[in-house]
Design a protein around this motif. Structure first.
Motif, PDB file in Angstrom:
ATOM      1  N   THR A  85      -9.135  -8.960  11.968  1.00  0.00           N
ATOM      2  CA  THR A  85      -7.822  -8.323  11.756  1.00  0.00           C
ATOM      3  C   THR A  85      -7.763  -6.973  12.463  1.00  0.00           C
ATOM      4  O   THR A  85      -8.713  -6.558  13.135  1.00  0.00           O
ATOM      5  CB  THR A  85      -7.523  -8.194  10.247  1.00  0.00           C
ATOM      6  OG1 THR A  85      -6.193  -7.686  10.088  1.00  0.00           O
ATOM      7  CG2 THR A  85      -8.517  -7.264   9.549  1.00  0.00           C
ATOM      8  N   LEU A  86      -6.615  -6.318  12.291  1.00  0.00           N
ATOM      9  CA  LEU A  86      -6.391  -5.029  12.955  1.00  0.00           C
ATOM     10  C   LEU A  86      -7.319  -3.946  12.407  1.00  0.00           C
ATOM     11  O   LEU A  86      -7.582  -3.899  11.214  1.00  0.00           O
ATOM     12  CB  LEU A  86      -4.938  -4.603  12.694  1.00  0.00           C
ATOM     13  CG  LEU A  86      -4.389  -3.507  13.588  1.00  0.00           C
ATOM     14  CD1 LEU A  86      -3.874  -4.116  14.894  1.00  0.00           C
ATOM     15  CD2 LEU A  86      -3.248  -2.749  12.914  1.00  0.00           C
ATOM     16  N   PRO A 133      -7.441  -0.422  11.122  1.00  0.00           N
ATOM     17  CA  PRO A 133      -6.351   0.426  10.607  1.00  0.00           C
ATOM     18  C   PRO A 133      -6.123   1.640  11.508  1.00  0.00           C
ATOM     19  O   PRO A 133      -7.075   2.259  11.976  1.00  0.00           O
ATOM     20  CB  PRO A 133      -6.857   0.868   9.230  1.00  0.00           C
ATOM     21  CG  PRO A 133      -7.946  -0.061   8.886  1.00  0.00           C
ATOM     22  CD  PRO A 133      -8.541  -0.566  10.155  1.00  0.00           C
ATOM     23  N   THR A 156      -2.237  -7.917   4.719  1.00  0.00           N
ATOM     24  CA  THR A 156      -3.089  -6.815   4.241  1.00  0.00           C
ATOM     25  C   THR A 156      -4.241  -6.476   5.175  1.00  0.00           C
ATOM     26  O   THR A 156      -4.740  -5.349   5.178  1.00  0.00           O
ATOM     27  CB  THR A 156      -3.600  -7.145   2.816  1.00  0.00           C
ATOM     28  OG1 THR A 156      -4.108  -5.974   2.208  1.00  0.00           O
ATOM     29  CG2 THR A 156      -4.668  -8.221   2.820  1.00  0.00           C
ATOM     30  N   VAL A 175      -1.866  -9.941   0.636  1.00  0.00           N
ATOM     31  CA  VAL A 175      -1.743 -11.311   1.161  1.00  0.00           C
ATOM     32  C   VAL A 175      -2.029 -11.289   2.655  1.00  0.00           C
ATOM     33  O   VAL A 175      -1.545 -10.410   3.363  1.00  0.00           O
ATOM     34  CB  VAL A 175      -0.296 -11.836   0.955  1.00  0.00           C
ATOM     35  CG1 VAL A 175      -0.159 -13.252   1.506  1.00  0.00           C
ATOM     36  CG2 VAL A 175       0.104 -11.782  -0.507  1.00  0.00           C
ATOM     37  N   ASP A 176      -2.801 -12.252   3.104  1.00  0.00           N
ATOM     38  CA  ASP A 176      -2.981 -12.394   4.554  1.00  0.00           C
ATOM     39  C   ASP A 176      -3.157 -13.868   4.879  1.00  0.00           C
ATOM     40  O   ASP A 176      -3.697 -14.635   4.073  1.00  0.00           O
ATOM     41  CB  ASP A 176      -4.196 -11.607   5.056  1.00  0.00           C
ATOM     42  CG  ASP A 176      -4.043 -11.212   6.517  1.00  0.00           C
ATOM     43  OD1 ASP A 176      -3.768 -10.023   6.802  1.00  0.00           O
ATOM     44  OD2 ASP A 176      -4.160 -12.105   7.385  1.00  0.00           O
ATOM     45  N   VAL A 177      -2.701 -14.240   6.068  1.00  0.00           N
ATOM     46  CA  VAL A 177      -2.773 -15.637   6.483  1.00  0.00           C
ATOM     47  C   VAL A 177      -4.174 -15.979   7.029  1.00  0.00           C
ATOM     48  O   VAL A 177      -4.522 -17.153   7.134  1.00  0.00           O
ATOM     49  CB  VAL A 177      -1.660 -15.932   7.532  1.00  0.00           C
ATOM     50  CG1 VAL A 177      -2.008 -15.364   8.890  1.00  0.00           C
ATOM     51  CG2 VAL A 177      -1.315 -17.403   7.599  1.00  0.00           C
ATOM     52  N   GLY A 202      -2.242 -16.470   2.236  1.00  0.00           N
ATOM     53  CA  GLY A 202      -0.893 -17.011   2.125  1.00  0.00           C
ATOM     54  C   GLY A 202      -0.053 -16.610   3.308  1.00  0.00           C
ATOM     55  O   GLY A 202      -0.449 -15.753   4.110  1.00  0.00           O
ATOM     56  N   CYS A 203       1.105 -17.254   3.414  1.00  0.00           N
ATOM     57  CA  CYS A 203       2.037 -16.935   4.490  1.00  0.00           C
ATOM     58  C   CYS A 203       3.109 -16.000   3.919  1.00  0.00           C
ATOM     59  O   CYS A 203       3.965 -16.440   3.146  1.00  0.00           O
ATOM     60  CB  CYS A 203       2.648 -18.208   5.048  1.00  0.00           C
ATOM     61  SG  CYS A 203       3.694 -17.876   6.469  1.00  0.00           S
ATOM     62  N   ASN A 246       2.733  -3.929   7.138  1.00  0.00           N
ATOM     63  CA  ASN A 246       2.578  -3.557   8.545  1.00  0.00           C
ATOM     64  C   ASN A 246       2.379  -4.878   9.281  1.00  0.00           C
ATOM     65  O   ASN A 246       1.254  -5.315   9.502  1.00  0.00           O
ATOM     66  CB  ASN A 246       1.363  -2.633   8.716  1.00  0.00           C
ATOM     67  CG  ASN A 246       1.071  -2.371  10.183  1.00  0.00           C
ATOM     68  OD1 ASN A 246       1.909  -2.602  11.055  1.00  0.00           O
ATOM     69  ND2 ASN A 246      -0.131  -1.880  10.461  1.00  0.00           N
ATOM     70  N   PRO A 247       3.478  -5.554   9.618  1.00  0.00           N
ATOM     71  CA  PRO A 247       3.354  -6.888  10.201  1.00  0.00           C
ATOM     72  C   PRO A 247       3.052  -6.816  11.703  1.00  0.00           C
ATOM     73  O   PRO A 247       3.172  -5.737  12.297  1.00  0.00           O
ATOM     74  CB  PRO A 247       4.752  -7.467   9.969  1.00  0.00           C
ATOM     75  CG  PRO A 247       5.654  -6.287  10.059  1.00  0.00           C
ATOM     76  CD  PRO A 247       4.878  -5.113   9.522  1.00  0.00           C
ATOM     77  N   PRO A 248       2.678  -7.929  12.297  1.00  0.00           N
ATOM     78  CA  PRO A 248       2.505  -7.916  13.759  1.00  0.00           C
ATOM     79  C   PRO A 248       3.876  -7.693  14.398  1.00  0.00           C
ATOM     80  O   PRO A 248       4.814  -8.402  14.053  1.00  0.00           O
ATOM     81  CB  PRO A 248       1.999  -9.335  14.082  1.00  0.00           C
ATOM     82  CG  PRO A 248       1.810 -10.030  12.789  1.00  0.00           C
ATOM     83  CD  PRO A 248       2.467  -9.253  11.711  1.00  0.00           C
ATOM     84  N   SER A 256      -3.192 -12.775  15.869  1.00  0.00           N
ATOM     85  CA  SER A 256      -2.525 -12.902  14.558  1.00  0.00           C
ATOM     86  C   SER A 256      -2.129 -11.549  13.978  1.00  0.00           C
ATOM     87  O   SER A 256      -1.246 -11.466  13.128  1.00  0.00           O
ATOM     88  CB  SER A 256      -3.444 -13.637  13.579  1.00  0.00           C
ATOM     89  OG  SER A 256      -4.742 -13.076  13.619  1.00  0.00           O
TER      90      SER A 256
HETATM   91  C1  LIG Z   1      -0.706  -5.371  12.137  1.00  0.00           C
HETATM   92  S1  LIG Z   1      -1.893  -6.150  11.089  1.00  0.00           S
HETATM   93  C2  LIG Z   1      -1.886  -5.018   9.707  1.00  0.00           C
HETATM   94  C3  LIG Z   1      -3.157  -5.005   8.917  1.00  0.00           C
HETATM   95  C4  LIG Z   1      -3.193  -3.909   7.809  1.00  0.00           C
HETATM   96  N1  LIG Z   1      -2.115  -4.081   6.862  1.00  0.00           N
HETATM   97  C5  LIG Z   1      -3.100  -2.532   8.432  1.00  0.00           C
HETATM   98  O1  LIG Z   1      -2.043  -1.877   8.311  1.00  0.00           O
HETATM   99  O2  LIG Z   1      -4.068  -2.085   9.048  1.00  0.00           O
HETATM  100  C6  LIG Z   1      -0.958  -7.530  10.511  1.00  0.00           C
HETATM  101  C7  LIG Z   1      -1.670  -8.439   9.538  1.00  0.00           C
HETATM  102  O3  LIG Z   1      -0.744  -9.484   9.184  1.00  0.00           O
HETATM  103  C8  LIG Z   1      -1.453 -10.702   9.065  1.00  0.00           C
HETATM  104  N2  LIG Z   1      -0.505 -11.815   9.234  1.00  0.00           N
HETATM  105  C9  LIG Z   1      -0.010 -12.342  10.379  1.00  0.00           C
HETATM  106  N3  LIG Z   1       0.822 -13.349  10.107  1.00  0.00           N
HETATM  107  C10 LIG Z   1       0.877 -13.477   8.764  1.00  0.00           C
HETATM  108  C11 LIG Z   1       1.578 -14.351   7.867  1.00  0.00           C
HETATM  109  N4  LIG Z   1       2.382 -15.310   8.317  1.00  0.00           N
HETATM  110  N5  LIG Z   1       1.391 -14.182   6.536  1.00  0.00           N
HETATM  111  C12 LIG Z   1       0.549 -13.217   6.059  1.00  0.00           C
HETATM  112  N6  LIG Z   1      -0.144 -12.371   6.863  1.00  0.00           N
HETATM  113  C13 LIG Z   1       0.020 -12.486   8.197  1.00  0.00           C
HETATM  114  C14 LIG Z   1      -2.509 -10.619  10.138  1.00  0.00           C
HETATM  115  O4  LIG Z   1      -3.572 -11.497   9.903  1.00  0.00           O
HETATM  116  C15 LIG Z   1      -2.904  -9.129  10.065  1.00  0.00           C
HETATM  117  O5  LIG Z   1      -3.982  -8.944   9.183  1.00  0.00           O
END
Ligand SMILES: C[S@@+](CC[C@H](N)C(=O)[O-])C[C@H]1O[C@@H](n2cnc3c(N)ncnc32)[C@H](O)[C@@H]1O
Length: 281
Positions: free
Chosen positions: A88-89, A91, A120, A141-143, A169-170, A185-187, A208
């Protein structure tokens, strides 16, 4: 082979400079400290003999533009020291804007009871919020299953496991109930823009965590419609935004009957944290 720290540092600095690293001397020092097992930030004694093999291994990874945080295995976020991984990202300091925004919108530290963090990752946002709101518990929640495992490990690392749970989860699809604070903080990088990012991001952080689809807005389209049902009447959602996304995300929120409570700039002055709440009747 044994060489002195000073000689190794000079060679390492040149190697990192040639690899395009912006602060090669500083990073060479950090990597050498890591190779020597020194405490964070300690300056190696130039005359000390070093284990060249270990230093070379770390140096080769950084020269291949692997982020320093992944090599070190940890990253500071807000008041916490978190484990990071390629799942994952890493932070970012700018994401701390979301915590500042939450504290400004919900200043009573004892009133916040339920926190949700969508996407998360390392658990950074949820754990930072729980550290500030001592009566709250939260769900992240994380996918990506490996991210969920990492976040749970981080919760134990920072002694917040008793108030945090993490699920695969999605987004909010499988969630019921209401939350005083929702963080996400979504992609949000436009798919076509990912190749143009620094190699540290494009080649070493997972798609992702980055890919927001065409226009970078797909995750907001997925998440925002669920916010009204998930927010308590006085609750707020704090969304991280990419550069230039304020208007588009604001419009998606307005379509769902949400009002803009505040907009906070990051450390670089870019609008980064959008705070949303229910519309007042
Ligand atoms: C930009 S990162 C942010 C991570 C962390 N919240 C932060 O701020 O450092 C986006 C997170 O969203 C998750 N993600 C992507 N698509 C997702 C989905 N459909 N449902 C849940 N999580 C998802 C990714 O796996 C990644 O961990």
């Amino acid at each position: 082979m044994s060489v002195t720290a000073g000689a190794a540092l000079r060679r390492a600095t040149e190697r990192l400079r040639a690899a395009g690293i912006e602060a090669p001397a500083r990073e060479a020092r950090l990597l050498l400290g890591l190779a020597m097992g020194l405490p964070d930030g300690a300056v190696p004694d130039p005359g000390a003999a070093i284990d060249v093999g270990r230093f070379e291994f770390l140096l080769a990874r950084r020269a291949a533009r692997e982020p320093l945080a992944l090599i070190r295995g940890t990253q500071g976020f807000w008041t916490l020291d978190l484990k990071v991984s390629a799942a994952t990202l890493i932070p970012r300091p700018d994401s701390e804007t979301l915590i500042r925004a939450a504290l400004a919108a919900l200043p009573d530290r004892t009133a916040v009871r339920r926190v949700l963090d969508l996407g998360t990752g390392t658990g950074a946002l949820l754990l930072a919020a729980l550290a500030e709101y001592p009566h709250a518990w939260g769900i992240g929640v994380d996918v990506v299953p490996e991210a969920v495992v990492l976040a749970a490990e981080n919760a134990r690392r920072v002694a917040l496991a008793g108030r945090a749970m993490f699920v695969v989860g999605c987004w909010a699809a499988s969630l019921a109930g209401q939350f005083d604070l929702i963080l996400t903080n979504p992609p949000y990088i436009e798919s076509c823009g990912i190749g143009g990012l620094a190699p540290e991001v494009a080649a070493h952080e997972p798609r992702s965590a980055l890919d927001g689809g065409t226009g970078g807005l797909q995750a907001y389209r997925d998440v925002i419609p669920d916010l009204p049902r998930l927010l308590t009447p006085d609750g707020v959602a704090v969304l991280e935004l990419g550069f230039g996304q304020v208007e588009a995300v604001g419009a998606l929120a307005a379509q769902q009957g949400l009002r803009r409570v505040a907009l906070h700039p990051d450390y670089g002055g870019i609008a980064r944290a959008l705070v949303l709440g229910h519309r007042r009747s």
